[in-house]
Design a protein around this motif. Structure first.
Motif, PDB file in Angstrom:
ATOM      1  N   GLY A 162       0.809  -1.215   0.000  1.00 30.19           N
ATOM      2  CA  GLY A 162       0.000   0.000   0.000  1.00 30.19           C
ATOM      3  C   GLY A 162       0.839   1.260   0.000  1.00 30.19           C
ATOM      4  O   GLY A 162       0.422   2.297  -0.532  1.00 30.19           O
ATOM      5  N   ALA A 163       2.040   1.183   0.597  1.00 29.44           N
ATOM      6  CA  ALA A 163       2.908   2.362   0.630  1.00 29.44           C
ATOM      7  C   ALA A 163       3.360   2.760  -0.777  1.00 29.44           C
ATOM      8  O   ALA A 163       3.651   3.936  -1.027  1.00 29.44           O
ATOM      9  N   ILE A 164       3.420   1.800  -1.692  1.00 29.13           N
ATOM     10  CA  ILE A 164       3.755   2.140  -3.083  1.00 29.13           C
ATOM     11  C   ILE A 164       2.667   3.042  -3.662  1.00 29.13           C
ATOM     12  O   ILE A 164       2.951   4.080  -4.277  1.00 29.13           O
ATOM     13  N   GLY A 165       1.403   2.655  -3.446  1.00 31.12           N
ATOM     14  CA  GLY A 165       0.304   3.490  -3.910  1.00 31.12           C
ATOM     15  C   GLY A 165       0.274   4.827  -3.200  1.00 31.12           C
ATOM     16  O   GLY A 165      -0.015   5.862  -3.813  1.00 31.12           O
ATOM     17  N   ALA A 166       0.584   4.824  -1.887  1.00 28.34           N
ATOM     18  CA  ALA A 166       0.600   6.084  -1.136  1.00 28.34           C
ATOM     19  C   ALA A 166       1.675   7.027  -1.668  1.00 28.34           C
ATOM     20  O   ALA A 166       1.483   8.248  -1.705  1.00 28.34           O
ATOM     21  N   ALA A 167       2.819   6.465  -2.074  1.00 27.62           N
ATOM     22  CA  ALA A 167       3.886   7.301  -2.631  1.00 27.62           C
ATOM     23  C   ALA A 167       3.479   7.884  -3.986  1.00 27.62           C
ATOM     24  O   ALA A 167       3.766   9.044  -4.284  1.00 27.62           O
ATOM     25  N   LEU A 168       2.790   7.076  -4.793  1.00 26.94           N
ATOM     26  CA  LEU A 168       2.372   7.551  -6.124  1.00 26.94           C
ATOM     27  C   LEU A 168       1.286   8.614  -6.045  1.00 26.94           C
ATOM     28  O   LEU A 168       1.149   9.430  -6.958  1.00 26.94           O
ATOM     29  N   THR A 169       0.493   8.600  -4.978  1.00 24.90           N
ATOM     30  CA  THR A 169      -0.630   9.541  -4.862  1.00 24.90           C
ATOM     31  C   THR A 169      -0.361  10.632  -3.832  1.00 24.90           C
ATOM     32  O   THR A 169      -1.298  11.293  -3.399  1.00 24.90           O
ATOM     33  N   VAL A 170       0.910  10.814  -3.449  1.00 28.06           N
ATOM     34  CA  VAL A 170       1.200  11.747  -2.359  1.00 28.06           C
ATOM     35  C   VAL A 170       0.825  13.184  -2.715  1.00 28.06           C
ATOM     36  O   VAL A 170       0.492  13.985  -1.836  1.00 28.06           O
ATOM     37  N   LYS A 171       0.836  13.524  -3.984  1.00 30.20           N
ATOM     38  CA  LYS A 171       0.492  14.901  -4.383  1.00 30.20           C
ATOM     39  C   LYS A 171      -0.903  15.004  -4.996  1.00 30.20           C
ATOM     40  O   LYS A 171      -1.255  16.043  -5.542  1.00 30.20           O
ATOM     41  N   LEU A 233       8.602   8.202  -4.942  1.00 31.75           N
ATOM     42  CA  LEU A 233       8.707   9.509  -4.263  1.00 31.75           C
ATOM     43  C   LEU A 233       9.640  10.439  -5.028  1.00 31.75           C
ATOM     44  O   LEU A 233       9.363  11.643  -5.150  1.00 31.75           O
ATOM     45  N   ARG A 234      10.749   9.917  -5.540  1.00 36.04           N
ATOM     46  CA  ARG A 234      11.686  10.773  -6.283  1.00 36.04           C
ATOM     47  C   ARG A 234      11.045  11.269  -7.585  1.00 36.04           C
ATOM     48  O   ARG A 234      11.190  12.440  -7.942  1.00 36.04           O
ATOM     49  N   VAL A 235      10.327  10.364  -8.291  1.00 38.12           N
ATOM     50  CA  VAL A 235       9.707  10.769  -9.560  1.00 38.12           C
ATOM     51  C   VAL A 235       8.600  11.789  -9.316  1.00 38.12           C
ATOM     52  O   VAL A 235       8.500  12.809 -10.020  1.00 38.12           O
TER      53      VAL A 235
END
Length: 238
Positions: A162-171, A233-235
């Motif tokens: 889930g953290a992968i999805g959270a990183a992709l949707t952080v913004k 997160l970097r992307v």
């Protein structure tokens, strides 16, 4: 450090990275204790799901015992999803995420520490609540051990995936639905093997294979998910 008459140097960079991870875990746990709603809301949701299911279906003891593992696991899965939306967004809002990205320590190691602190305040707490819900849903006693093992192995995988999805949707504003769509496909294998292990135990069949598969998922998640999270997160922040 002197060992066997020879002088060994302590790997100071790795020690500093380990200390940074401990400091990050301590910071996240402190913030959670100051705002306990972040930890209490998923547990309350978990309890509500297990309480409402018997009201929506026949409150028959045999029916509930057959469905107990699925109800508990779906409740845990949705409760973890509920808590993931704020995993990186709070850091994004207060600037802590920028500091993580600029840190000299390996970003995958730091995000692994953040996911571990998230699991401590979500998946681990849900696992501790599971025996109470199992009793409420009349789960047979022989299925308690496999249920706890699957939750201890499976809920960290839920946090990592889930953290992968959270990183992709952080913004993404109100990205909860998108986070759910991204994460649910990764949760399906965990759900299948976890409920399969409990069902096998209820039928007095071996469930070691299911536990081993969950262990494999956890090892793969620990090795690969931090790299994917750090890359996302970097992307996203470029």
């Amino acid at each position: 450090m002197v060992r066997g008459g020879k002088m060994f140097r302590v790997d100071q960079p790795s020690m500093r990275g380990f200390s940074a991870c401990l400091a990050l875990i301590r910071r996240d746990l402190t913030l959670t204790f100051r705002s306990p709603g972040q930890a209490i809301n998923p547990m309350a949701f978990f309890l509500m799901v297990a309480t409402l299911f018997p009201l929506g279906i026949a409150p028959d003891r045999e029916v509930l015992s057959e469905l107990a593992a699925g109800i508990i696991w779906i409740g845990a899965l949705l409760a973890v999803l509920l808590s993931l939306d704020s995993l990186f967004k709070s850091d994004q809002d207060d600037g802590a995420l920028d500091q993580l990205l600029m840190s000299p320590h390996p970003l995958p190691l730091l995000v692994l520490a953040k996911v571990f602190s998230h699991w401590l305040t979500s998946g681990f707490c849900l696992t501790l609540m599971a025996p109470l819900l199992a009793i409420m849903l009349h789960l047979p006693s022989e299925a308690f051990s496999p249920l706890m093992m699957t939750l201890l192995l499976g809920t960290p995988v839920l946090s990592l995936a889930g953290a992968i999805g959270a990183a992709l949707t952080v913004k993404v504003q109100r990205g909860g639905v998108l986070l759910t769509l991204l994460s649910l496909p990764l949760y399906i294998p965990v759900l299948i093997f976890a409920t399969g292990a409990v069902s096998a135990a209820m039928q007095n069949m071996p469930y070691t294979g299911h536990i081993l598969w969950l262990s494999v998922f956890l090892i793969l998640g620990i090795c690969l998910a931090p790299l994917a999270i750090a890359g996302a997160l970097r992307v996203i922040n470029e």
